[in-house]
Write an enzyme that holds these catalytic residues in place. Sequence first.
Site, PDB file in Angstrom:
ATOM      1  N   CYS A 145       0.844  -1.201   0.000  1.00 24.82           N
ATOM      2  CA  CYS A 145       0.000   0.000   0.000  1.00 24.82           C
ATOM      3  C   CYS A 145       0.884   1.256   0.000  1.00 24.82           C
ATOM      4  CB  CYS A 145      -0.978  -0.037   1.176  1.00 24.82           C
ATOM      5  SG  CYS A 145      -2.333   1.124   0.957  1.00 24.82           S
ATOM      6  N   GLU A 166      -2.215  -8.933   3.598  1.00 19.97           N
ATOM      7  CA  GLU A 166      -2.491  -9.457   4.952  1.00 19.97           C
ATOM      8  C   GLU A 166      -3.978  -9.448   5.256  1.00 19.97           C
ATOM      9  OE1 GLU A 166      -1.326  -6.525   4.209  1.00 19.97           O
ATOM     10  OE2 GLU A 166      -2.036  -4.990   5.619  1.00 19.97           O
ATOM     11  N   HIS A 181      -3.849  -4.883   0.283  1.00 14.29           N
ATOM     12  CA  HIS A 181      -3.307  -5.410   1.540  1.00 14.29           C
ATOM     13  C   HIS A 181      -3.326  -6.933   1.510  1.00 14.29           C
ATOM     14  CE1 HIS A 181      -2.976  -1.669   3.865  1.00 14.29           C
ATOM     15  NE2 HIS A 181      -3.897  -1.252   3.012  1.00 14.29           N
TER      16      HIS A 181
END
Lengths: 223, 395
Positions: free
Chosen positions: A79, A185, A183
């Site tokens: 990001c 994650e 993202h």
Amino acid sequence: MIGILDIGLGNIQSVFNAVYENGYDPILVTEPSQLADITHFIMPGVGNFSAVSQQLETLGFTGAIKDFIASGNPTLGICLGMQLLATNSLEGGLSTGLEIISAQVKPINEITELPVPHVGWNEAKFTQQHPIFENIKDCRDFYFVHSYHMACDSSENILAITDYGEPLVCIVAKGNVVGVQFHPEKSQKNGMQLLENFCEWDGVWQPSESAHTIDQQVTNIAV
Amino acid sequence: MQKCTACNLPETYETIEFDENGVCNICRQKDYKDEKINWEKRAQMLAELVEKHRGKYEYDCIVPFSGGKDSTYTLWYLVKKFKVRPLVVQFNHGFMRDTLMENNRRTFKKLGVDVISFTPNWKLVKRLMLETLVRKGDFCWHCHTGIFAYPMHIALKYQVPLIFWGEPSSEYTAYYDYEDEEIECVDETRFNRFINLGITAEDMYGMIKDDYQCDPRELSPYTYPPLRDLKRLKYQSVCLGSFIPWDVKANTKIIQEELGWRGDQVEGMPWDEYSYEKIECSMQGMRDYIKYLKRGYSRVSQMVALDLRNERISKEYGDKLVAEYEGRKPPSLTLFLEYLGISEDQFNHIVAKTVVPPFKPDFDNMEYAPKTHDFDRWYREDEQDQGIIYKAKVE
Ligand SMILES: [Zn+2]
């Protein structure tokens, strides 16, 4: 050893947890000297471009990260961490990035009428192959939250685009460096796979011979 | 109810969709599997996977084993074709039948394999059965979760990363797509999506702990191990059927000839036609009966659909089998009610809440199916042990 940049600007726990769940033992990199202890470096994305690049400079990270990258170690920007790889950004006034990838970071609302920030699940369409894509199929969904996008000068550095009214660059690469706008994650199975692939990557990658042929599809992304 | 014009499966079937011709997505998927999958490439992938792991750990691979035709064929195939040294892991759900036990004994001896068998606490099993019957209309949570989670614990204990399951689930349902060139991973995603009925072991402990004396550790066989541990092991949990075409009848014939494997009567099924399916569990008839009460079809319809799709029987014959066998009450209902300590009225009341519209079961007019040959040897609870032992109510 996997290192995750932590300069105290936001919550990086989800990146840490995702790498840990993948079976690795990451460390938090809070000062530049720790870069000597790691093989893989992750710059998570939180905060405002100019504030963060300022902070990196103040803490002595800017030169250290450039040296780390120059030594060929795999590096991943997530990001804002991806945007920091650019030449400069318009967020918070024109400010200089790490100048790894020739690109400018610009507001999304300059090119599309769609609401900003761009939040939620969206497809990543691959434009080149890369080792971090192993076991991930083309056009899978990843989770995005961003108001600025990275406009690259050369399609050689573009690995994937996502359609948000207009095509936006969502994965970039140069040599041992990759950046993802979404993202991983927070992107479930495919995001976890991407992080695992990064942790296993040796940092070797060349743009494909045909990278220039995608110029046409991505003309409006380039500056 | 709408039914597939090719295989007769009804609209209450999980994940079913019909196209403009009234043909279901499972039938269309079968066409794809026949025509487009590159099985040569898949076979090569399988060989590479086996060689990559051969000789590196105490065992080359783990084979979770129920003794049914799919796991038996899987074990036979891996031992005979690849000469691997497997660790066979068996989760005993508490309802193993005589023929199955004989099959297993013979198979293990003929193949010369090491076997671990695990049987969980029966008193807890009964409490788990009641809880998920009430919540989901499916009393097999302990079995679904144990069968899939327990071998993963063994993989970790022995540090063997390669786990071979049998048949990929796409044979029966459309959750996984053959069209995607995807090798189905038997992992936590699949566990949470399709196996555990949306109830984790932690949830389960919370649901039963107030009325049932239970140590949280007793739920561990039903808990999927931490992803991190499996990742560190670099685990590969796959179905043999993702790599080779899975022809149930041909596979069954092979294990019958090579291992003397025998089928069995299953309550409520046509015994002559389907003697090799789901012979592992004396409560299978109950499971099929509940499915019928919920969805208006049972495994008779499912088996007929598979045969119609493979063009093995005529539509008329299929209709006849369904009309004759579907929706009969299994004699094991009595045993089941004794285990759980509930009456048939209570049972019907519980199941009525899980019925899938538009089907409406007629609880009062269900005819009994005949008893199987081994019915009288199935486990029966002494009177004093019937039902679940609850804690004295804590106020
Ligand atoms: Zn059909």
